[in-house]
Design a protein around this motif. Structure first.
Motif, short mmCIF file in Angstrom:
data_model
loop_
_atom_site.label_atom_id
_atom_site.label_comp_id
_atom_site.label_asym_id
_atom_site.label_seq_id
_atom_site.Cartn_x
_atom_site.Cartn_y
_atom_site.Cartn_z
N GLN A 1 69.97 43.69 32.42
CA GLN A 1 70.57 44.66 31.49
C GLN A 1 69.55 45.13 30.47
O GLN A 1 69.45 46.33 30.18
CB GLN A 1 71.77 44.03 30.79
N ALA A 2 68.79 44.20 29.93
CA ALA A 2 67.76 44.56 28.95
C ALA A 2 66.70 45.45 29.58
O ALA A 2 66.27 46.45 28.98
CB ALA A 2 67.12 43.30 28.37
N GLU A 3 66.28 45.11 30.79
CA GLU A 3 65.25 45.91 31.46
C GLU A 3 65.77 47.30 31.83
O GLU A 3 65.04 48.29 31.75
CB GLU A 3 64.73 45.19 32.71
N THR A 4 67.04 47.39 32.21
CA THR A 4 67.65 48.69 32.50
C THR A 4 67.68 49.54 31.24
O THR A 4 67.32 50.73 31.26
CB THR A 4 69.07 48.52 33.08
N PHE A 5 68.10 48.95 30.13
CA PHE A 5 68.14 49.67 28.86
C PHE A 5 66.75 50.17 28.48
O PHE A 5 66.58 51.34 28.09
CB PHE A 5 68.69 48.76 27.76
N LYS A 6 65.74 49.31 28.60
CA LYS A 6 64.37 49.72 28.26
C LYS A 6 63.91 50.87 29.16
O LYS A 6 63.29 51.83 28.68
CB LYS A 6 63.42 48.54 28.42
N ALA A 7 64.19 50.77 30.45
CA ALA A 7 63.76 51.81 31.39
C ALA A 7 64.46 53.14 31.10
O ALA A 7 63.83 54.20 31.12
CB ALA A 7 64.03 51.37 32.82
#
Length: 198
Positions: free
Chosen positions: A48-54
């Motif tokens: 979820q964090a990586e999706t948000f960052k991307a």
């Protein structure tokens, strides 16, 4: 889950260990996201964090999140909308799934309590037809209203298909009349259960 030991000194000795696992487990994010305030007791999963960052990176145009069903992909995709930073058109392969996810997104809104509250709506081809007929409007006018007055619009690919074909336009309308507005009104296009779209 039980784990059994084997024979010890010619007699069967069984040790039973119980392990309780959640239905889905994802590694938690290693650190909180800057500028993101989560509801009390919430942590994001790594994906979820990586999706948000991307999705926040202007150099990235397309993001695929392949986490398991029930692992929070919708939250990951809609997090920036819940924080009031953008708007999204979310596509689902079935109207039932769109209806179900509308309830889920509403529960996220209640938990995140953003200000201002995002305007959420759902629109299927059948609802478009019914609304246009009941209000005496052309489908293009209904689409203009629904797209311009929503921060999150849940729909299905039929709407995009017909938009692309120009099915909702009158002969003298600009080919970009509706699609241009949608492109302008929404910052993010989410395709949930993307593999179903082939």
């Amino acid at each position: 889950m039980s784990i059994h030991s084997s024979l010890k000194q010619e007699s069967l000795i069984v040790d039973t260990y119980s392990i309780t696992l959640k239905p889905v487990y994802s590694c938690p994010a290693s650190e909180p996201l800057q500028g993101v305030t989560l509801p009390p007791g919430w942590t994001l999963a790594w994906h979820q964090a990586e999706t948000f960052k991307a999705l926040s990176d202007p150099n990235i145009d397309v993001v695929f999140n392949t986490a398991m069903t029930g692992d929070g992909k919708t939250l990951a995709a809609c997090l920036d909308v819940l924080l009031g930073n953008c708007s999204a058109m979310v596509q689902y392969p079935t109207n039932e799934l769109a209806r179900d996810q509308e309830i889920q997104i509403q529960s996220y809104v209640e938990k995140f309590n953003p200000f201002p509250l995002p305007r959420i709506g759902r629109l299927s081809s059948a609802e478009l037809e019914l609304y246009a007929e009941n209000e005496g409007l052309r489908k293009s006018a209904v689409l203009e209203t629904h797209t311009s007055q929503r921060d999150i619009l849940l729909s299905n690919p039929d709407i995009l298909h017909y938009l692309h074909r120009g099915a909702y336009l009158m002969p003298k309308d600009s080919p970009d009349k509706l699609w241009g507005r949608i492109d302008e009104d929404f910052d993010l296009f989410i395709f949930d259960e993307f593999h179903v779209f082939n």
